[in-house]
Write a protein that holds these residues in place. Structure first.
Motif, PDB file in Angstrom:
ATOM      1  N   UNK A 140       5.882  16.173 -16.043  1.00  0.00           N
ATOM      2  CA  UNK A 140       4.851  15.964 -17.645  1.00  0.00           C
ATOM      3  C   UNK A 140       3.411  15.368 -18.516  1.00  0.00           C
ATOM      4  N   UNK A 141       3.312  14.602 -16.684  1.00  0.00           N
ATOM      5  CA  UNK A 141       1.773  14.218 -17.179  1.00  0.00           C
ATOM      6  C   UNK A 141       0.384  15.345 -16.787  1.00  0.00           C
ATOM      7  N   UNK A 142       0.356  16.504 -16.698  1.00  0.00           N
ATOM      8  CA  UNK A 142      -0.059  17.586 -16.213  1.00  0.00           C
ATOM      9  C   UNK A 142      -0.683  17.604 -17.523  1.00  0.00           C
ATOM     10  N   UNK A 143      -1.397  16.932 -18.601  1.00  0.00           N
ATOM     11  CA  UNK A 143      -2.487  17.034 -19.122  1.00  0.00           C
ATOM     12  C   UNK A 143      -3.192  15.764 -19.470  1.00  0.00           C
ATOM     13  N   UNK A 144      -4.514  16.283 -19.925  1.00  0.00           N
ATOM     14  CA  UNK A 144      -5.409  15.912 -19.887  1.00  0.00           C
ATOM     15  C   UNK A 144      -5.667  13.446 -20.911  1.00  0.00           C
ATOM     16  N   UNK A 145      -4.284  13.639 -21.887  1.00  0.00           N
ATOM     17  CA  UNK A 145      -4.058  12.350 -22.360  1.00  0.00           C
ATOM     18  C   UNK A 145      -3.608  12.176 -21.035  1.00  0.00           C
ATOM     19  N   UNK A 146      -2.172  12.058 -20.540  1.00  0.00           N
ATOM     20  CA  UNK A 146      -1.783  11.671 -20.402  1.00  0.00           C
ATOM     21  C   UNK A 146      -1.974  10.739 -18.814  1.00  0.00           C
ATOM     22  N   UNK A 147      -3.050  12.276 -18.310  1.00  0.00           N
ATOM     23  CA  UNK A 147      -3.994  11.545 -17.138  1.00  0.00           C
ATOM     24  C   UNK A 147      -5.353  10.779 -17.436  1.00  0.00           C
ATOM     25  N   UNK A 148      -5.722  10.328 -18.402  1.00  0.00           N
ATOM     26  CA  UNK A 148      -6.425   9.195 -18.948  1.00  0.00           C
ATOM     27  C   UNK A 148      -5.579   8.154 -19.001  1.00  0.00           C
ATOM     28  N   UNK A 149      -4.356   7.856 -19.443  1.00  0.00           N
ATOM     29  CA  UNK A 149      -3.602   7.031 -20.028  1.00  0.00           C
ATOM     30  C   UNK A 149      -3.798   6.370 -18.421  1.00  0.00           C
ATOM     31  N   UNK A 150      -3.365   7.358 -17.533  1.00  0.00           N
ATOM     32  CA  UNK A 150      -2.785   7.340 -15.896  1.00  0.00           C
ATOM     33  C   UNK A 150      -4.472   6.411 -15.183  1.00  0.00           C
ATOM     34  N   UNK A 151      -5.478   6.878 -15.596  1.00  0.00           N
ATOM     35  CA  UNK A 151      -6.412   6.501 -14.974  1.00  0.00           C
ATOM     36  C   UNK A 151      -6.771   4.992 -15.267  1.00  0.00           C
ATOM     37  N   UNK A 200       1.176  -1.542  -0.140  1.00  0.00           N
ATOM     38  CA  UNK A 200       0.194   0.010   0.143  1.00  0.00           C
ATOM     39  C   UNK A 200       0.978   0.985   0.135  1.00  0.00           C
ATOM     40  N   UNK A 201       1.897   0.955   1.130  1.00  0.00           N
ATOM     41  CA  UNK A 201       2.809   2.027   0.789  1.00  0.00           C
ATOM     42  C   UNK A 201       3.378   2.502  -0.720  1.00  0.00           C
ATOM     43  N   UNK A 202       3.831   1.655  -1.332  1.00  0.00           N
ATOM     44  CA  UNK A 202       4.327   1.580  -2.416  1.00  0.00           C
ATOM     45  C   UNK A 202       3.467   1.847  -3.833  1.00  0.00           C
ATOM     46  N   UNK A 203       2.061   2.048  -3.362  1.00  0.00           N
ATOM     47  CA  UNK A 203       1.784   2.475  -4.642  1.00  0.00           C
ATOM     48  C   UNK A 203       1.046   4.421  -4.451  1.00  0.00           C
ATOM     49  N   UNK A 204       0.881   4.331  -2.940  1.00  0.00           N
ATOM     50  CA  UNK A 204       0.789   5.686  -2.593  1.00  0.00           C
ATOM     51  C   UNK A 204       2.011   6.582  -3.111  1.00  0.00           C
ATOM     52  N   UNK A 205       3.032   5.684  -2.769  1.00  0.00           N
ATOM     53  CA  UNK A 205       4.148   6.659  -3.049  1.00  0.00           C
ATOM     54  C   UNK A 205       4.377   7.007  -4.980  1.00  0.00           C
ATOM     55  N   UNK A 206       3.575   6.158  -5.490  1.00  0.00           N
ATOM     56  CA  UNK A 206       3.341   5.885  -7.107  1.00  0.00           C
ATOM     57  C   UNK A 206       2.490   6.661  -7.241  1.00  0.00           C
ATOM     58  N   UNK A 207       1.296   7.015  -6.544  1.00  0.00           N
ATOM     59  CA  UNK A 207       0.490   8.221  -7.457  1.00  0.00           C
ATOM     60  C   UNK A 207       1.404   9.539  -6.412  1.00  0.00           C
ATOM     61  N   UNK A 208       1.810   9.589  -5.436  1.00  0.00           N
ATOM     62  CA  UNK A 208       2.197  10.856  -5.043  1.00  0.00           C
ATOM     63  C   UNK A 208       3.550  11.181  -6.545  1.00  0.00           C
ATOM     64  N   UNK A 209       4.555  10.502  -7.072  1.00  0.00           N
ATOM     65  CA  UNK A 209       5.490  10.599  -7.796  1.00  0.00           C
ATOM     66  C   UNK A 209       3.970  11.036  -8.591  1.00  0.00           C
ATOM     67  N   UNK A 210       4.007  10.490  -9.559  1.00  0.00           N
ATOM     68  CA  UNK A 210       2.968  10.469 -10.320  1.00  0.00           C
ATOM     69  C   UNK A 210       2.607  12.091 -10.286  1.00  0.00           C
ATOM     70  N   UNK A 211       1.943  12.539  -9.654  1.00  0.00           N
ATOM     71  CA  UNK A 211       1.064  13.715  -9.324  1.00  0.00           C
ATOM     72  C   UNK A 211       2.217  15.262  -8.962  1.00  0.00           C
ATOM     73  N   UNK A 212       3.077  14.234  -8.740  1.00  0.00           N
ATOM     74  CA  UNK A 212       4.656  15.439  -9.306  1.00  0.00           C
ATOM     75  C   UNK A 212       4.805  15.922 -10.302  1.00  0.00           C
ATOM     76  N   UNK A 213       5.340  14.207 -10.747  1.00  0.00           N
ATOM     77  CA  UNK A 213       5.821  14.804 -12.626  1.00  0.00           C
ATOM     78  C   UNK A 213       5.133  15.579 -13.678  1.00  0.00           C
TER      79      UNK A 213
END
Length: 242
Positions: free
Chosen positions: A112-123, A97-110
């Motif tokens: 490069x993910x600040x656009x619609x297409x990358x958001x939908x890809x992650x979801x 669970x900790x590893x998953x939470x960390x991955x979510x935080x890393x995703x939110x900090x990156x």
């Protein structure tokens, strides 16, 4: 002569006014340019800081969690007491669970993910992994997705809304199928999440199941959230203004 002198003075006055106006407009333009340059530099500093934090978390925290997981697995393989093994299994689940939470935080900090297409890809990837161990099949449909920018804060709040919706499907719906639809218009991103489960009464639904949290998060984003009436299952709609 008097008229000529008046005309000369008037022309000089008009020339002075035009000069002062032109100078004033130039100074305003220079000030605006300086403010814009300062704002762009500030944004770059924020982006660099986000990337530094992301790298540090990946290198330090990620490595620490992985090492802890390996140590727990090593100890578990040596232990014969079933109660102790169960406790170690709990620790392994916690580290996952900790590893998953960390991955979510890393995703939110990156950034490069600040656009619609990358958001939908992650979801999409998250939902596939989330329902992978369940009896629920997950389906996706998208249309007109672009690289329109969305901020890290927006991404995170919208993702947490969808995550809450997925948790509800997993825990309460007994659904066989869940459908995600991502649609982008000129000024909005519309996401719907619909399952074919047992459904839930509107009165009970509005009292719990994270609905207040979803409403609050979408309100923070100046977006909209509502529940669409459905003959079967639950149908959620999230609208984000781009």
């Amino acid at each position: 002569m008097l008229q000529f002198a008046i005309l000369v003075n008037l022309m000089a006055f008009i020339t002075t006014m035009i000069y002062n106006y032109t100078k004033s407009e130039k100074e305003k333009s220079e000030i605006k340019l300086q403010l814009l340059t300062h704002e762009l530099e500030r944004e770059r500093d924020i982006q660099r800081e986000r990337e530094r934090i992301s790298d540090d978390m990946h290198d330090d925290l990620g490595a620490g969690i992985s090492a802890m997981k390996l140590q727990i697995e090593y100890i578990r393989n040596k232990v014969r007491d079933e109660n102790v093994r169960e406790d170690l299994d709990d620790l392994l689940n916690t580290s996952a669970d900790m590893h998953l939470s960390m991955r979510e935080m890393l995703w939110s900090l990156n950034s490069k993910n600040d656009n619609v297409q990358n958001f939908v890809f992650y979801v999409t990837n998250y939902a596939q992994n989330f329902f992978n161990k369940a009896i629920t099949d997950v389906h996706f449909h998208s249309s007109n997705l672009s690289n329109a920018m969305i901020s890290a804060e927006t991404r995170r709040n919208l993702f947490l809304c969808l995550k809450e919706g997925m948790n509800n499907v997993y825990k309460h719906s007994s659904a066989k199928n869940v459908n995600f639809n991502f649609e982008q218009t000129d000024c909005q991103l519309i996401i719907t999440l619909k399952d074919d489960g047992v459904g839930i009464s509107p009165q009970k639904f509005m009292k719990g199941n994270g609905i207040s949290s979803m409403k609050r998060r979408m309100a923070l984003l100046a977006g909209d959230f509502h529940i669409i009436e459905s003959e079967k299952g639950v149908h959620l709609c999230f609208i984000l203004n781009l």
